[in-house]
Design a protein around this motif. Structure first.
Motif, PDB file in Angstrom:
ATOM      1  N   VAL A   1      36.506  58.655  69.192  1.00 52.55           N
ATOM      2  CA  VAL A   1      37.885  59.728  69.973  1.00 52.55           C
ATOM      3  C   VAL A   1      38.340  59.878  68.245  1.00 52.55           C
ATOM      4  O   VAL A   1      39.192  60.592  68.245  1.00 52.55           O
ATOM      5  N   ASN A   2      38.560  59.093  66.961  1.00 52.50           N
ATOM      6  CA  ASN A   2      39.616  59.822  66.496  1.00 52.50           C
ATOM      7  C   ASN A   2      38.426  60.908  65.636  1.00 52.50           C
ATOM      8  O   ASN A   2      39.642  61.467  64.899  1.00 52.50           O
ATOM      9  N   LEU A   3      37.415  60.706  65.592  1.00 54.71           N
ATOM     10  CA  LEU A   3      36.266  61.853  65.496  1.00 54.71           C
ATOM     11  C   LEU A   3      36.921  63.462  65.780  1.00 54.71           C
ATOM     12  O   LEU A   3      37.389  64.701  65.681  1.00 54.71           O
ATOM     13  N   LEU A   4      37.411  63.227  67.341  1.00 56.01           N
ATOM     14  CA  LEU A   4      37.708  64.291  67.943  1.00 56.01           C
ATOM     15  C   LEU A   4      38.797  64.407  67.915  1.00 56.01           C
ATOM     16  O   LEU A   4      39.394  65.232  67.620  1.00 56.01           O
ATOM     17  N   LEU A   5      39.565  63.438  67.582  1.00 53.18           N
ATOM     18  CA  LEU A   5      41.242  63.356  67.540  1.00 53.18           C
ATOM     19  C   LEU A   5      41.312  64.547  66.399  1.00 53.18           C
ATOM     20  O   LEU A   5      42.427  65.675  65.663  1.00 53.18           O
ATOM     21  N   TYR A   6      41.122  64.072  64.947  1.00 48.96           N
ATOM     22  CA  TYR A   6      41.381  65.346  63.599  1.00 48.96           C
ATOM     23  C   TYR A   6      40.156  66.427  63.440  1.00 48.96           C
ATOM     24  O   TYR A   6      40.875  67.410  63.134  1.00 48.96           O
ATOM     25  N   SER A   7      39.369  66.923  64.434  1.00 46.37           N
ATOM     26  CA  SER A   7      38.448  67.168  64.068  1.00 46.37           C
ATOM     27  C   SER A   7      38.979  68.922  65.231  1.00 46.37           C
ATOM     28  O   SER A   7      39.267  70.199  64.591  1.00 46.37           O
ATOM     29  N   VAL A   8      39.174  68.297  66.181  1.00 48.06           N
ATOM     30  CA  VAL A   8      39.751  69.033  67.717  1.00 48.06           C
ATOM     31  C   VAL A   8      40.954  69.557  67.723  1.00 48.06           C
ATOM     32  O   VAL A   8      41.177  70.554  67.777  1.00 48.06           O
ATOM     33  N   PHE A   9      41.679  67.820  67.440  1.00 45.72           N
ATOM     34  CA  PHE A   9      43.153  68.214  67.882  1.00 45.72           C
ATOM     35  C   PHE A   9      43.891  68.106  66.588  1.00 45.72           C
ATOM     36  O   PHE A   9      45.106  68.021  66.487  1.00 45.72           O
ATOM     37  N   ARG A  10      43.316  68.417  65.738  1.00 44.98           N
ATOM     38  CA  ARG A  10      44.189  67.980  64.287  1.00 44.98           C
ATOM     39  C   ARG A  10      45.444  67.053  64.299  1.00 44.98           C
ATOM     40  O   ARG A  10      46.599  66.949  63.475  1.00 44.98           O
TER      41      ARG A  10
END
Length: 419
Positions: free
Chosen positions: A65-74
């Protein structure tokens, strides 16, 4: 039946204040119930439409989730960076069709700055496999050129040819800005309803260039001029994450396992859809809590209506008795009270829906600006209609209690009220 409905309507008009308060109570509960449901579904839809056609997202070892949040959702920051050589090695594997490197960490007046290459504009997809398009301008080709999202242009009133200053880190303060290295805006992207709209895009080489003299995280060294930097060749040493598109979906899990066991540095490869499902799983407790609170508000509104009807019934015992004396049967009295409850609930639902759409039209731009969630003013869904039908049926059920009490009143009871 029409005569009873007409009589119920006239009866409500004679008690305007009480009826309006009851309708308002029901409408507010409906606004909260359907509003929570709409925002929940629209938020999911907005998040789900942010990225498509990307098979894997790779970053430093961390939670999915952390990877998804910073890479896609900034949202948030990476636990570590990825070595450029590791990226190149994975990007050139035979299973990989395309790759998009991204470098995060800088900002501009509250908007995130992302370093990438032109493959981002070629292969990145959002919504139903929609490509990024330009409202104005073109891709960046030179070192100090930038492409901005539609929200950046709109909120900061930027146009093609304007200069912008990038700040080191997320906090845009005067002492963190790369003041002597302005970027020229050469392109403005069309709105996507995703975090792309809130992003300033520059080249990976530019990210390296502006950090000459900032190697320690602060401006301790000497920063060369723009002209001097333009004559140099820059290659990233590290990036934040990268996205992969594969030649075959069948190879996804095999490559994911290969990246997760990469021996040169600890990496994590995630499937965006699965990570998004995990995110919703984490949010499910909050969703259920909101729905429970909304349900209790509806219940409180209906209890208010019940209190109003019971209080009014006590005051209307003589009216009921006169109707009986004029020939009305007990069932007519029963259906009169039931009709009043049904009409009050229906009017409350109708007013609530109207207030909801007014509130959403006002709140949608604010929610989009603050949280990046696009709230579309769509019609009521099947689930929304089912909730409203449930509220209407509950209102009818609530009306059953005073109706039954009125049914049992006798003419003599109504004509001889004790004081």
């Amino acid at each position: 039946m029409s005569a009873i409905l007409s009589l119920a309507w006239k009866s409500l008009l004679n008690r305007k204040t009480t009826a309006l308060l009851t309708i308002l109570t029901v409408s507010i509960s409906v606004v909260l119930l359907i509003g929570v449901e709409k925002i929940r579904t629209q938020a999911k839809s907005s998040f789900a439409n942010t990225i498509s056609s990307t098979d894997l997202i790779v970053g430093a070892r961390s939670g999915d989730v952390n990877l998804l949040l910073y890479s896609v959702f900034r949202i948030g920051n990476a636990t570590n960076n990825i070595d450029w050589k590791s990226y190149q090695e994975i990007a050139h594997l035979p299973q990989v069709k395309w790759s998009i490197p991204i470098s995060l960490g800088d900002s501009h007046r509250g908007f995130r700055v992302m370093g990438t290459n032109q493959d981002y504009f070629t292969f990145y997809r959002h919504g139903s496999k929609q490509a990024l398009t330009f409202n104005q301008g073109q891709l960046f080709h030179n070192l100090f050129e930038a492409v901005i999202g539609s929200d950046v242009a709109k909120k900061l009133n930027y146009h093609i040819g304007d200069d912008i200053i990038i700040a080191h880190g997320i906090s845009d303060k005067s002492f963190t800005r790369h003041k002597n290295l302005p970027f020229k805006i050469v392109g403005i992207l069309a709105p996507t309803g995703t975090p792309v709209d809130k992003t300033v895009h520059v080249s990976l080489a530019a990210i390296e260039a502006i950090h000459v003299g900032w190697e320690s995280g602060a401006h301790l060294g000497r920063t060369p001029s723009q002209d001097a930097l333009k004559n140099e060749q820059f290659e990233p040493k590290q990036i934040t994450a990268f996205m992969l598109g594969l030649n075959s979906k069948i190879q996804t899990f095999m490559l994911q396992r290969q990246i997760n066991t990469y021996n040169k540095e600890p990496l994590s490869a995630i499937l965006p859809g699965i990570a998004l499902s995990e995110l919703w799983g984490m949010m499910s407790v909050a969703e259920q809590a909101l729905m429970i609170i909304s349900s209790f508000v509806v219940f409180a509104g209906l209890l208010g209506m019940l209190t109003s009807l019971l209080t009014g019934l006590q005051e209307r015992r003589r009216e009921m008795a006169i109707l009986r004396a004029m020939g009305a049967q007990p069932k007519h009295i029963f259906f009169l009270l039931m009709s009043e409850a049904s009409v009050l609930t229906l009017l409350g639902i109708t007013l609530g829906i109207g207030l909801l759409y007014i509130a959403l039209s006002i709140a949608a731009p604010i929610i989009e600006h603050q949280y990046g969630i696009k709230i579309a003013l769509t019609g009521l869904s099947h689930h929304d209609l089912m909730l409203l039908i449930l509220v209407q049926l509950s209102g009818v059920f609530i009306g059953f209690i005073p109706s039954l009490k009125a049914y049992r009143h006798s003419v003599a009871d109504g004509m001889t009220i004790k004081v």
